[in-house]
Design an enzyme around this catalytic site. Structure first.
Site, mmCIF file in Angstrom:
data_model
loop_
_atom_site.group_PDB
_atom_site.id
_atom_site.type_symbol
_atom_site.label_atom_id
_atom_site.label_comp_id
_atom_site.label_asym_id
_atom_site.label_seq_id
_atom_site.Cartn_x
_atom_site.Cartn_y
_atom_site.Cartn_z
ATOM 1 C CG ASP A 263 84.058 62.839 42.559
ATOM 2 O OD1 ASP A 263 84.979 63.177 43.308
ATOM 3 O OD2 ASP A 263 83.357 63.673 41.972
ATOM 4 N N GLY B 148 79.347 56.678 31.602
ATOM 5 C CA GLY B 148 80.788 56.929 31.746
ATOM 6 C C GLY B 148 81.685 55.719 31.603
ATOM 7 C CE LYS C 2 87.732 63.363 39.946
ATOM 8 N NZ LYS C 2 86.642 64.331 39.739
ATOM 9 C CG ASP D 73 79.552 63.748 30.286
ATOM 10 O OD1 ASP D 73 79.796 63.198 31.379
ATOM 11 O OD2 ASP D 73 78.559 64.471 30.107
ATOM 12 C CD GLU E 11 81.005 53.452 39.048
ATOM 13 O OE1 GLU E 11 81.283 54.138 38.042
ATOM 14 O OE2 GLU E 11 80.101 53.744 39.820
ATOM 15 C CG ASP E 12 82.681 56.418 35.221
ATOM 16 O OD1 ASP E 12 82.402 56.064 36.379
ATOM 17 O OD2 ASP E 12 82.032 57.285 34.613
ATOM 18 C CG PHE F 207 84.969 67.912 35.843
ATOM 19 C CD1 PHE F 207 83.975 67.163 36.462
ATOM 20 C CD2 PHE F 207 84.889 68.113 34.472
ATOM 21 C CE1 PHE F 207 82.925 66.638 35.736
ATOM 22 C CE2 PHE F 207 83.831 67.595 33.735
ATOM 23 C CZ PHE F 207 82.855 66.855 34.367
ATOM 24 C CB VAL F 208 89.422 64.066 34.434
ATOM 25 C CG1 VAL F 208 90.561 64.549 35.305
ATOM 26 C CG2 VAL F 208 88.685 62.916 35.105
HETATM 27 P P1 5GP Z 1 80.314 59.851 43.018
HETATM 28 O O1 5GP Z 1 78.968 59.375 43.452
HETATM 29 O O2 5GP Z 1 81.442 58.904 43.344
HETATM 30 O O3 5GP Z 1 80.606 61.240 43.564
HETATM 31 O O4 5GP Z 1 80.226 60.097 41.464
HETATM 32 C C1 5GP Z 1 80.548 59.138 40.557
HETATM 33 C C2 5GP Z 1 80.142 59.537 39.163
HETATM 34 O O5 5GP Z 1 80.289 60.934 38.929
HETATM 35 C C3 5GP Z 1 81.074 58.850 38.183
HETATM 36 O O6 5GP Z 1 80.591 57.574 37.850
HETATM 37 C C4 5GP Z 1 81.103 59.825 37.026
HETATM 38 O O7 5GP Z 1 80.059 59.539 36.122
HETATM 39 C C5 5GP Z 1 80.891 61.176 37.666
HETATM 40 N N1 5GP Z 1 82.199 61.851 37.869
HETATM 41 C C6 5GP Z 1 82.932 61.900 38.993
HETATM 42 N N2 5GP Z 1 84.080 62.584 38.803
HETATM 43 C C7 5GP Z 1 84.078 62.977 37.509
HETATM 44 C C8 5GP Z 1 85.012 63.705 36.678
HETATM 45 O O8 5GP Z 1 86.100 64.154 37.086
HETATM 46 N N3 5GP Z 1 84.649 63.898 35.384
HETATM 47 C C9 5GP Z 1 83.472 63.436 34.867
HETATM 48 N N4 5GP Z 1 83.232 63.690 33.596
HETATM 49 N N5 5GP Z 1 82.576 62.736 35.609
HETATM 50 C C10 5GP Z 1 82.876 62.505 36.912
#
Ligand code: 5GP
Length: 191
Positions: free
Chosen positions: A113, A51, A141, A169, A109-110, A162-163
């Site tokens: 979440d 990502g 977020k 992706d 980091e992208d 979800f984006v």
């Molecule tokens: P976390 O562990 O913070 O819940 O998840 C982080 C990862 O989930 C991010 O690095 C990303 O790859 C994926 N992710 C979280 N939110 C989104 C979203 O809105 N869209 C997409 N495509 N991937 C997301």
């Protein structure tokens, strides 16, 4: 949006435009550059695939213009969670290629979440002996956060939706979009 690319038709709403992303990355690079101007052996950028790949490329170029010098490392991890939510239990698919002991690490980091993946990653990098570890995340977020995790540099706080786009992706598609948006409901229905 709207240069007529195939993906435009699948997007319900643009959340962050290409220009906004470009401007924000320049701003983030300026801050990181100022904060690390004294880094004698530069900074080590750690990108989490896939990502963050677009962000890494653009951010590293901007930082490169300003200094300090940077080096790049890539990791790939997968969450054991089901579906679209992260469980916090992480498996390394691709590890760092070299020793990071004593280095100033900046995780690129992208999106943050729940924060579970990042929180795991920070502990892992710490165990590998980095001198310091900071995070630059293009998106966050705030409403979705489950574990407190310090993100020193944040591009945009976005709603808990979800984006896709700019590296993010849905079923491996839309990563090449230069902006970030929300998919139309019928896109999910047809997959
Ligand atoms: P976390 O562990 O913070 O819940 O998840 C982080 C990862 O989930 C991010 O690095 C990303 O790859 C994926 N992710 C979280 N939110 C989104 C979203 O809105 N869209 C997409 N495509 N991937 C997301």
């Amino acid at each position: 949006m709207a240069d007529g690319s195939w993906y435009d038709a699948d997007i319900e709403r643009v959340i962050i435009s290409e220009q906004q992303i470009r401007d924000k990355i320049a701003e983030l690079a300026k801050q990181v550059s100022a904060d690390h101007a004294d880094a004698a052996d530069g900074v080590l950028l750690v990108c989490v695939l896939k990502g963050a790949v677009m962000f890494m490329a653009d951010f590293a170029r901007e930082l490169g213009r300003l200094g300090p010098p940077s080096e790049m490392e890539f990791m790939a991890v997968s969450s054991y969670g089901q579906g679209t939510t992260s469980s916090g239990v992480v498996r390394i698919l691709k590890d760092l290629d070299r020793d990071i002991a004593g280095r100033r690490v900046i995780v690129v980091e992208d999106i943050v979440d729940s924060g579970l993946t990042l929180s795991w990653l920070l502990k892992y990098l710490e165990s590998r002996g980095a001198a310091s570890i900071e995070v630059v995340a293009l998106f966050r977020k705030p409403e979705a956060i489950k574990v407190p995790v310090e993100v020193r540099y944040v591009g945009f706080d976005i709603p808990s939706e979800f984006v896709v786009g700019y590296g993010l992706d849905f079923a491996e598609r839309y990563r090449e979009m230069p902006y970030v948006g929300v998919l139309k409901p019928e896109v999910y229905a047809r997959s």
